[in-house]
Design a protein around this motif. Structure first.
Motif, PDB file in Angstrom:
ATOM      1  N   GLY A  72       0.788  -1.225   0.000  1.00 41.81           N
ATOM      2  CA  GLY A  72       0.000   0.000   0.000  1.00 41.81           C
ATOM      3  C   GLY A  72       0.817   1.269   0.000  1.00 41.81           C
ATOM      4  N   ASN A  73       2.156   1.151   0.003  1.00 42.63           N
ATOM      5  CA  ASN A  73       3.000   2.340  -0.041  1.00 42.63           C
ATOM      6  C   ASN A  73       3.048   2.904  -1.454  1.00 42.63           C
ATOM      7  OD1 ASN A  73       3.874   2.352   2.729  1.00 42.63           O
ATOM      8  ND2 ASN A  73       5.197   0.605   2.241  1.00 42.63           N
ATOM      9  N   SER A  74       3.111   4.201  -1.537  1.00 42.70           N
ATOM     10  CA  SER A  74       3.082   4.860  -2.837  1.00 42.70           C
ATOM     11  C   SER A  74       4.358   4.604  -3.624  1.00 42.70           C
ATOM     12  CB  SER A  74       2.893   6.372  -2.649  1.00 42.70           C
ATOM     13  OG  SER A  74       2.996   7.046  -3.881  1.00 42.70           O
ATOM     14  N   LEU A  75       4.186   4.332  -4.910  1.00 42.66           N
ATOM     15  CA  LEU A  75       5.317   4.192  -5.820  1.00 42.66           C
ATOM     16  C   LEU A  75       5.419   5.408  -6.738  1.00 42.66           C
ATOM     17  CD1 LEU A  75       4.959   0.430  -6.856  1.00 42.66           C
ATOM     18  CD2 LEU A  75       6.684   1.419  -5.335  1.00 42.66           C
ATOM     19  N   GLY A  76       4.594   6.401  -6.459  1.00 49.02           N
ATOM     20  CA  GLY A  76       4.632   7.607  -7.270  1.00 49.02           C
ATOM     21  C   GLY A  76       3.580   7.577  -8.359  1.00 49.02           C
ATOM     22  N   LYS A  77       3.738   8.489  -9.286  1.00 46.13           N
ATOM     23  CA  LYS A  77       2.801   8.604 -10.392  1.00 46.13           C
ATOM     24  C   LYS A  77       3.252   7.721 -11.552  1.00 46.13           C
ATOM     25  CE  LYS A  77       0.034  11.870  -8.782  1.00 46.13           C
ATOM     26  NZ  LYS A  77      -1.412  11.684  -8.592  1.00 46.13           N
ATOM     27  N   ALA A  78       2.315   6.946 -12.078  1.00 47.50           N
ATOM     28  CA  ALA A  78       2.592   6.131 -13.265  1.00 47.50           C
ATOM     29  C   ALA A  78       1.924   6.796 -14.460  1.00 47.50           C
ATOM     30  CB  ALA A  78       2.056   4.719 -13.072  1.00 47.50           C
ATOM     31  N   THR A  79       2.651   6.902 -15.558  1.00 38.44           N
ATOM     32  CA  THR A  79       2.092   7.463 -16.788  1.00 38.44           C
ATOM     33  C   THR A  79       1.575   6.310 -17.634  1.00 38.44           C
ATOM     34  OG1 THR A  79       3.658   9.300 -16.726  1.00 38.44           O
ATOM     35  CG2 THR A  79       2.561   8.876 -18.818  1.00 38.44           C
ATOM     36  N   VAL A  80       0.279   6.288 -17.893  1.00 39.35           N
ATOM     37  CA  VAL A  80      -0.352   5.129 -18.527  1.00 39.35           C
ATOM     38  C   VAL A  80      -1.311   5.559 -19.632  1.00 39.35           C
ATOM     39  CG1 VAL A  80      -0.191   3.678 -16.470  1.00 39.35           C
ATOM     40  CG2 VAL A  80      -2.168   5.180 -16.764  1.00 39.35           C
TER      41      VAL A  80
ATOM     42  N   THR B 235      -8.055   3.245 -21.098  1.00 37.95           N
ATOM     43  CA  THR B 235      -8.932   2.620 -22.093  1.00 37.95           C
ATOM     44  C   THR B 235     -10.254   2.204 -21.451  1.00 37.95           C
ATOM     45  OG1 THR B 235      -9.157   0.798 -23.676  1.00 37.95           O
ATOM     46  CG2 THR B 235      -7.928   0.341 -21.661  1.00 37.95           C
ATOM     47  N   ASP B 236     -11.303   2.151 -22.287  1.00 34.18           N
ATOM     48  CA  ASP B 236     -12.582   1.638 -21.783  1.00 34.18           C
ATOM     49  C   ASP B 236     -12.816   0.188 -22.180  1.00 34.18           C
ATOM     50  OD1 ASP B 236     -13.132   1.915 -24.483  1.00 34.18           O
ATOM     51  OD2 ASP B 236     -15.101   2.838 -24.186  1.00 34.18           O
ATOM     52  N   ALA B 237     -11.823  -0.436 -22.828  1.00 33.80           N
ATOM     53  CA  ALA B 237     -11.917  -1.878 -23.089  1.00 33.80           C
ATOM     54  C   ALA B 237     -11.963  -2.597 -21.745  1.00 33.80           C
ATOM     55  CB  ALA B 237     -10.720  -2.348 -23.902  1.00 33.80           C
ATOM     56  N   ALA B 238     -12.871  -3.545 -21.620  1.00 35.11           N
ATOM     57  CA  ALA B 238     -13.051  -4.219 -20.328  1.00 35.11           C
ATOM     58  C   ALA B 238     -11.777  -4.933 -19.893  1.00 35.11           C
ATOM     59  CB  ALA B 238     -14.207  -5.216 -20.425  1.00 35.11           C
ATOM     60  N   ILE B 239     -11.308  -4.599 -18.695  1.00 34.51           N
ATOM     61  CA  ILE B 239     -10.143  -5.240 -18.098  1.00 34.51           C
ATOM     62  C   ILE B 239     -10.571  -5.790 -16.744  1.00 34.51           C
ATOM     63  CG2 ILE B 239      -7.830  -4.870 -17.147  1.00 34.51           C
ATOM     64  CD1 ILE B 239      -7.412  -2.707 -19.242  1.00 34.51           C
ATOM     65  N   ASN B 240     -10.409  -7.083 -16.557  1.00 34.11           N
ATOM     66  CA  ASN B 240     -10.851  -7.752 -15.338  1.00 34.11           C
ATOM     67  C   ASN B 240      -9.681  -8.480 -14.679  1.00 34.11           C
ATOM     68  OD1 ASN B 240     -13.891  -7.368 -15.388  1.00 34.11           O
ATOM     69  ND2 ASN B 240     -13.555  -8.235 -17.422  1.00 34.11           N
ATOM     70  N   PRO B 241      -9.840  -8.891 -13.415  1.00 38.60           N
ATOM     71  CA  PRO B 241      -8.787  -9.675 -12.772  1.00 38.60           C
ATOM     72  C   PRO B 241      -8.396 -10.864 -13.653  1.00 38.60           C
ATOM     73  CG  PRO B 241     -10.452  -9.074 -11.164  1.00 38.60           C
ATOM     74  CD  PRO B 241     -10.979  -8.649 -12.506  1.00 38.60           C
ATOM     75  N   GLY B 242      -7.119 -11.017 -13.907  1.00 36.95           N
ATOM     76  CA  GLY B 242      -6.642 -12.051 -14.818  1.00 36.95           C
ATOM     77  C   GLY B 242      -6.162 -11.464 -16.133  1.00 36.95           C
ATOM     78  N   ASN B 243      -6.670 -10.263 -16.480  1.00 40.98           N
ATOM     79  CA  ASN B 243      -6.192  -9.569 -17.681  1.00 40.98           C
ATOM     80  C   ASN B 243      -4.819  -8.936 -17.476  1.00 40.98           C
ATOM     81  OD1 ASN B 243      -9.467  -8.877 -18.626  1.00 40.98           O
ATOM     82  ND2 ASN B 243      -7.938  -9.517 -20.132  1.00 40.98           N
ATOM     83  N   SER B 244      -4.425  -8.777 -16.223  1.00 42.99           N
ATOM     84  CA  SER B 244      -3.144  -8.134 -15.917  1.00 42.99           C
ATOM     85  C   SER B 244      -1.998  -8.813 -16.651  1.00 42.99           C
ATOM     86  CB  SER B 244      -2.873  -8.181 -14.411  1.00 42.99           C
ATOM     87  OG  SER B 244      -3.764  -7.369 -13.705  1.00 42.99           O
TER      88      SER B 244
ATOM     89  N   GLY C 193     -16.219   6.004  -2.964  1.00 47.16           N
ATOM     90  CA  GLY C 193     -16.966   4.774  -3.096  1.00 47.16           C
ATOM     91  C   GLY C 193     -17.879   4.693  -4.291  1.00 47.16           C
ATOM     92  N   THR C 194     -17.876   5.727  -5.132  1.00 42.59           N
ATOM     93  CA  THR C 194     -18.720   5.714  -6.325  1.00 42.59           C
ATOM     94  C   THR C 194     -18.205   4.684  -7.325  1.00 42.59           C
ATOM     95  OG1 THR C 194     -19.216   8.067  -6.048  1.00 42.59           O
ATOM     96  CG2 THR C 194     -19.657   7.092  -8.212  1.00 42.59           C
ATOM     97  N   SER C 195     -19.072   3.780  -7.753  1.00 40.06           N
ATOM     98  CA  SER C 195     -18.674   2.752  -8.719  1.00 40.06           C
ATOM     99  C   SER C 195     -18.466   3.381 -10.094  1.00 40.06           C
ATOM    100  CB  SER C 195     -19.742   1.667  -8.810  1.00 40.06           C
ATOM    101  OG  SER C 195     -19.872   0.986  -7.578  1.00 40.06           O
ATOM    102  N   VAL C 196     -17.442   2.923 -10.786  1.00 37.37           N
ATOM    103  CA  VAL C 196     -17.152   3.424 -12.128  1.00 37.37           C
ATOM    104  C   VAL C 196     -16.948   2.247 -13.065  1.00 37.37           C
ATOM    105  CG1 VAL C 196     -16.115   5.570 -11.316  1.00 37.37           C
ATOM    106  CG2 VAL C 196     -14.664   3.580 -11.673  1.00 37.37           C
ATOM    107  N   GLU C 197     -17.172   2.485 -14.330  1.00 35.63           N
ATOM    108  CA  GLU C 197     -16.991   1.458 -15.350  1.00 35.63           C
ATOM    109  C   GLU C 197     -16.116   2.001 -16.472  1.00 35.63           C
ATOM    110  OE1 GLU C 197     -17.964  -1.605 -15.248  1.00 35.63           O
ATOM    111  OE2 GLU C 197     -19.270  -1.536 -13.489  1.00 35.63           O
ATOM    112  N   GLY C 198     -15.417   1.100 -17.125  1.00 33.03           N
ATOM    113  CA  GLY C 198     -14.674   1.491 -18.310  1.00 33.03           C
ATOM    114  C   GLY C 198     -13.467   2.364 -18.054  1.00 33.03           C
ATOM    115  N   MET C 199     -12.774   2.131 -16.929  1.00 27.99           N
ATOM    116  CA  MET C 199     -11.556   2.890 -16.649  1.00 27.99           C
ATOM    117  C   MET C 199     -10.418   1.914 -16.362  1.00 27.99           C
ATOM    118  SD  MET C 199     -12.775   6.272 -14.535  1.00 27.99           S
ATOM    119  CE  MET C 199     -11.157   7.042 -14.767  1.00 27.99           C
ATOM    120  N   GLY C 200      -9.799   1.434 -17.441  1.00 22.46           N
ATOM    121  CA  GLY C 200      -8.663   0.538 -17.334  1.00 22.46           C
ATOM    122  C   GLY C 200      -7.396   1.257 -17.757  1.00 22.46           C
ATOM    123  N   PHE C 201      -6.245   0.736 -17.329  1.00 15.90           N
ATOM    124  CA  PHE C 201      -4.981   1.404 -17.600  1.00 15.90           C
ATOM    125  C   PHE C 201      -3.930   0.394 -18.072  1.00 15.90           C
ATOM    126  CE2 PHE C 201      -7.235   3.686 -14.243  1.00 15.90           C
ATOM    127  CZ  PHE C 201      -7.370   4.934 -14.847  1.00 15.90           C
TER     128      PHE C 201
END
Length: 405
Positions: free
Chosen positions: A221-229, A232-241, A266-274
């Motif tokens: 949970g420690n910060s690694l800084g900002k990642a530049t990515v 995409t809104d293409a569906a990305i799910n656990p296992g796609n990593s 806590g607002t649910s969002v969709e279509g925000m993959g990196f």
């Protein structure tokens, strides 16, 4: 609660009554038109499958076929401790690998084969996919399972390189220049969502944004800084990593790494993959192939974000002025490394690097990693409540450290 239950019963009764009424009405109609119904039935023809009117192959299908053979499932195998080992191992201090427990699948992800060199094929995936593994397997698109060897990992960019025997490898993927990617361009995410049972699944979307800055953290949970990515809104799910994000030419423009499922409130969002841009990927995997690690300058400190320290400890243990709200707490220093050589000790709080404020360990890394080994940096820090500055020479690299930076 009783009122609610009663309401449900009434509704169900009404619905049942309507269905019954409909059935009765239908019965009346059927009997009154019996001859007509029979006559119509005799003229009924069988339903048949018509020709598919879609002609040719879509761009998405062509792109998928061009690269899907290079996409693999990555299986992280770990040793499961026996009950006896768990009960007595800690007491006796026995941490040997002599435990007879079999290796079991701890997690699964995706990867993509990007190179064949003689009898060896190379695969890029995410570091978090293979983290803590005792062994790694890859499942090829044709169902062949191979044992993989870890070439190198980089926690900072969340990338890892594996190698396998190339005897069964037929396809490799190409990388496109990710700096040319534009918002609105169509892309495909290919991988194994929820594991190898759904291997080589494909979803389609667009590049939602380029050069998006997102907060990255390590497994603690420690910060690694900002990642530049790439976003995409293409569906990305656990296992796609670890799987590829590809353009419609079938070229890899990024490696899928994370998704945003909800906002901070806590607002649910969709279509925000990196996805990690391919230009970053190529730079890292080339160095991992060569050295098995990434050389970055190190201060030689173990650290924790000040925000993770209670207000009372900030005052009573760190002796910080109330005006200090951000920084990095030095938990320990490595002997003969820049921080220790500069006089920093446990519980010092670094607040600036080269005059730039750092509110957390990620921001410290961001500034530090812009330097090369051999450069000098000025650190501003608090020691027992007093602000101090020191210039240190960055003559050590992170590759020689375990948990320090």
């Amino acid at each position: 609660m009783k009122l609610s239950s009663g309401t449900k019963v009434v509704v169900m009764s009404v619905v049942a009554g309507l269905i019954g009424g409909g059935a009765a009405a239908g019965g009346v109609t059927y009997f009154s038109q019996d001859n007509q119904a029979a006559e119509t039935s005799s003229k009924t023809t069988a339903v048949k499958v018509n020709d598919n009117n879609v002609k040719g192959t879509s761009s998405a299908t062509k792109a998928f076929k061009n690269v899907s053979g290079a996409v693999v499932s990555v299986i992280n195998l770990q040793k499961q401790q026996s009950l006896q080992s768990g009960m007595y191992g800690g007491i006796t201090g026995d941490s040997s690998d002599s435990d007879s427990s079999d290796l079991e699948t701890a997690s699964e992800g995706s990867g993509v084969i990007y190179k064949k060199n003689n009898n060896t094929a190379y695969i890029v995936t995410n570091n978090h996919v293979v983290s803590d593994s005792n062994a790694i397997q890859v499942l090829l698109s044709d169902g062949t399972k191979l044992t993989a060897k870890l070439v190198g990992t980089d926690e900072q960019t969340d990338l890892a390189v594996l190698k396998v025997s190339a005897n069964k490898i037929k396809e490799v993927a190409d990388f496109a220049d990710s700096s040319k990617a534009e918002a609105g361009q169509s892309v495909l995410a290919i991988g194994s969502p929820l594991g190898s049972d759904y291997a080589t699944s494909v979803t389609e979307g667009i590049v939602s944004a380029t050069k998006r800055q997102v907060d990255a953290t390590d497994e603690s949970g420690n910060s690694l800084g900002k990642a530049t990515v790439l976003q995409t809104d293409a569906a990305i799910n656990p296992g796609n990593s670890g799987g590829p994000l590809v353009n419609l030419a079938g070229q890899v423009v990024g490696i899928n790494s994370m998704k945003l499922a909800s906002s901070e409130d806590g607002t649910s969002v969709e279509g925000m993959g990196f996805a990690i841009p391919s230009n970053t990927v190529v730079s890292i995997i080339n160095e991992l192939e060569k050295n098995g690690k990434i050389e970055r300058p190190a201060l030689g400190v173990s650290m924790v974000d000040l925000s993770n320290v209670s207000t009372s400890d900030q005052s009573d243990v760190l002796h910080l002025p109330a005006s200090v709200s951000g920084g990095v707490v030095v938990v320990d220093t490595e002997r003969d490394y820049p921080a220790a050589n500069g006089g920093l000790t446990q519980y010092d709080v670094i607040t600036k690097v080269d005059g730039k404020s750092v509110d957390n360990s990620g921001e410290l890394r961001d500034v530090l990693y812009k330097h090369k080994i051999g450069d000098s940096v000025k650190l501003t820090y608090y020691h027992s409540g007093k602000e101090k500055t020191v210039t240190v020479k960055l003559d050590k690299s992170t590759s020689s450290l375990s948990n320090a930076q």
